[in-house]
Scaffold this motif. Structure first.
Motif, PDB file in Angstrom:
ATOM      1  N   PRO A  54       0.829  -1.196   0.000  1.00  0.00           N
ATOM      2  CA  PRO A  54       0.000   0.000   0.000  1.00  0.00           C
ATOM      3  C   PRO A  54       0.874   1.261   0.000  1.00  0.00           C
ATOM      4  N   THR A  55       0.704   2.065  -1.045  1.00  0.00           N
ATOM      5  CA  THR A  55       1.553   3.235  -1.264  1.00  0.00           C
ATOM      6  C   THR A  55       0.705   4.394  -1.757  1.00  0.00           C
ATOM      7  N   MET A  56       0.997   5.590  -1.277  1.00  0.00           N
ATOM      8  CA  MET A  56       0.276   6.790  -1.690  1.00  0.00           C
ATOM      9  C   MET A  56       1.262   7.882  -2.074  1.00  0.00           C
ATOM     10  N   LEU A  57       0.741   8.920  -2.740  1.00  0.00           N
ATOM     11  CA  LEU A  57       1.542  10.059  -3.165  1.00  0.00           C
ATOM     12  C   LEU A  57       0.772  11.333  -2.842  1.00  0.00           C
ATOM     13  N   VAL A  58       1.485  12.358  -2.420  1.00  0.00           N
ATOM     14  CA  VAL A  58       0.895  13.679  -2.222  1.00  0.00           C
ATOM     15  C   VAL A  58       1.812  14.699  -2.888  1.00  0.00           C
ATOM     16  N   SER A  59       1.208  15.730  -3.473  1.00  0.00           N
ATOM     17  CA  SER A  59       1.953  16.816  -4.098  1.00  0.00           C
ATOM     18  C   SER A  59       1.862  18.035  -3.196  1.00  0.00           C
ATOM     19  N   LEU A  60       3.022  18.560  -2.791  1.00  0.00           N
ATOM     20  CA  LEU A  60       3.077  19.718  -1.901  1.00  0.00           C
ATOM     21  C   LEU A  60       3.996  20.785  -2.475  1.00  0.00           C
ATOM     22  N   TYR A  61       3.634  22.033  -2.283  1.00  0.00           N
ATOM     23  CA  TYR A  61       4.470  23.141  -2.728  1.00  0.00           C
ATOM     24  C   TYR A  61       5.833  23.019  -2.049  1.00  0.00           C
ATOM     25  N   ALA A  62       6.901  23.070  -2.835  1.00  0.00           N
ATOM     26  CA  ALA A  62       8.246  22.817  -2.317  1.00  0.00           C
ATOM     27  C   ALA A  62       8.656  23.813  -1.230  1.00  0.00           C
ATOM     28  N   GLY A  63       8.191  25.045  -1.318  1.00  0.00           N
ATOM     29  CA  GLY A  63       8.572  26.050  -0.332  1.00  0.00           C
ATOM     30  C   GLY A  63       7.654  26.135   0.867  1.00  0.00           C
ATOM     31  N   SER A  64       6.698  25.219   0.979  1.00  0.00           N
ATOM     32  CA  SER A  64       5.738  25.278   2.080  1.00  0.00           C
ATOM     33  C   SER A  64       6.330  24.703   3.364  1.00  0.00           C
ATOM     34  N   ARG A  65       5.796  25.151   4.483  1.00  0.00           N
ATOM     35  CA  ARG A  65       6.240  24.617   5.781  1.00  0.00           C
ATOM     36  C   ARG A  65       5.944  23.125   5.859  1.00  0.00           C
ATOM     37  N   ILE A  66       4.762  22.703   5.375  1.00  0.00           N
ATOM     38  CA  ILE A  66       4.402  21.284   5.458  1.00  0.00           C
ATOM     39  C   ILE A  66       5.313  20.445   4.559  1.00  0.00           C
ATOM     40  N   GLY A  67       5.636  20.957   3.372  1.00  0.00           N
ATOM     41  CA  GLY A  67       6.539  20.232   2.481  1.00  0.00           C
ATOM     42  C   GLY A  67       7.914  20.037   3.098  1.00  0.00           C
ATOM     43  N   GLU A  68       8.443  21.103   3.675  1.00  0.00           N
ATOM     44  CA  GLU A  68       9.751  21.027   4.321  1.00  0.00           C
ATOM     45  C   GLU A  68       9.712  20.097   5.538  1.00  0.00           C
ATOM     46  N   ALA A  69       8.628  20.185   6.328  1.00  0.00           N
ATOM     47  CA  ALA A  69       8.526  19.352   7.530  1.00  0.00           C
ATOM     48  C   ALA A  69       8.453  17.870   7.172  1.00  0.00           C
ATOM     49  N   ILE A  70       7.650  17.512   6.177  1.00  0.00           N
ATOM     50  CA  ILE A  70       7.532  16.102   5.785  1.00  0.00           C
ATOM     51  C   ILE A  70       8.840  15.592   5.193  1.00  0.00           C
ATOM     52  N   ALA A  71       9.505  16.436   4.404  1.00  0.00           N
ATOM     53  CA  ALA A  71      10.795  16.031   3.839  1.00  0.00           C
ATOM     54  C   ALA A  71      11.811  15.760   4.952  1.00  0.00           C
ATOM     55  N   THR A  72      11.702  16.487   6.046  1.00  0.00           N
ATOM     56  CA  THR A  72      12.624  16.319   7.177  1.00  0.00           C
ATOM     57  C   THR A  72      12.254  15.124   8.040  1.00  0.00           C
ATOM     58  N   THR A  73      10.967  14.968   8.373  1.00  0.00           N
ATOM     59  CA  THR A  73      10.567  13.907   9.318  1.00  0.00           C
ATOM     60  C   THR A  73      10.532  12.528   8.689  1.00  0.00           C
ATOM     61  N   GLY A  74      10.077  12.470   7.444  1.00  0.00           N
ATOM     62  CA  GLY A  74       9.963  11.165   6.777  1.00  0.00           C
ATOM     63  C   GLY A  74       8.713  10.393   7.128  1.00  0.00           C
ATOM     64  N   THR A  75       7.841  10.939   7.987  1.00  0.00           N
ATOM     65  CA  THR A  75       6.570  10.297   8.288  1.00  0.00           C
ATOM     66  C   THR A  75       5.467  11.337   8.240  1.00  0.00           C
ATOM     67  N   TRP A  76       4.261  10.883   7.897  1.00  0.00           N
ATOM     68  CA  TRP A  76       3.141  11.807   7.761  1.00  0.00           C
ATOM     69  C   TRP A  76       1.835  11.045   7.769  1.00  0.00           C
ATOM     70  N   ALA A  77       0.741  11.791   7.860  1.00  0.00           N
ATOM     71  CA  ALA A  77      -0.593  11.189   7.825  1.00  0.00           C
ATOM     72  C   ALA A  77      -1.446  11.939   6.815  1.00  0.00           C
ATOM     73  N   LEU A  78      -2.421  11.238   6.286  1.00  0.00           N
ATOM     74  CA  LEU A  78      -3.375  11.808   5.345  1.00  0.00           C
ATOM     75  C   LEU A  78      -4.773  11.439   5.839  1.00  0.00           C
ATOM     76  N   SER A  79      -5.596  12.450   6.126  1.00  0.00           N
ATOM     77  CA  SER A  79      -6.978  12.252   6.576  1.00  0.00           C
ATOM     78  C   SER A  79      -7.921  12.649   5.460  1.00  0.00           C
TER      79      SER A  79
END
Length: 183
Positions: free
Chosen positions: A63-88
């Motif tokens: 099971p694999t998903m993809l999300v597109s995020l603006y590269a300069g956004s806080r959420i994009g930077e945070a997910i790139a750093t943490t490596g984990t995320w959730a999608l509701s």
């Protein structure tokens, strides 16, 4: 702005797109209907969350998903750093939360103070209460694409959070506005 009909194709040349090309693309691509979700992560004891409509299921095995995020956004930077995320995945009753989390410049401190949520069991990321479904993911690839990051994640945990007695009533985005599937 006049929108070309099916017989009046608008061709982009070899040059970078003009402002008029970009504006036309925004108008035409707004007619792509999409589900609405909130993507979230936690970095240095701070929650990050944003409304998204650019996400998809990539594979069932694994099971694999993809999300597109603006590269300069806080959420994009945070997910790139943490490596984990959730999608509701949101229901129509979440429209207020979707509006709030889509607001540019929303404060980092207190971002979720008006949004009911709980923590996911696998990542500790925020899951909106009553969401149709949720997925917790570990990033397996990040692909830069124009102004965005395409973040691919393998599902670590998933489930439904909506009460079984309620109709799911998904929140849909179409023509630059939110809509419901059920009347």
């Amino acid at each position: 702005m006049e929108i070309p009909g099916t017989l009046d194709a608008h061709r982009l040349g070899d040059e970078p797109p003009s402002e008029a090309d970009i504006d036309l693309y925004r108008v035409l691509s707004a007619d792509i209907s999409a589900g609405v979700a909130v993507v979230s992560t936690s970095l240095h004891h701070r929650d990050y969350a944003a409304t998204v409509t650019a996400f998809l299921s990539v594979s069932y095995d694994p099971p694999t998903m993809l999300v597109s995020l603006y590269a300069g956004s806080r959420i994009g930077e945070a997910i790139a750093t943490t490596g984990t995320w959730a999608l509701s995945l949101l229901r129509s009753k979440h429209q207020g939360a979707a509006d709030w989390l889509a607001s540019p410049g929303a404060p980092v401190e207190g971002l979720l103070s008006q949004v009911p949520y709980r923590r996911g069991p696998a990542t500790g990321s925020v899951i909106l209460e009553g969401s149709i479904a949720y997925f917790e993911l570990r990033t397996v690839a990040i692909h830069p694409a124009a102004t965005h990051l395409l973040i691919v994640g393998e599902v670590l945990a998933m489930g439904g959070d909506a009460p079984a007695a309620e109709v799911p009533d998904p929140l849909i985005h179409f023509a630059s506005a939110y809509h419901r599937l059920t009347p």
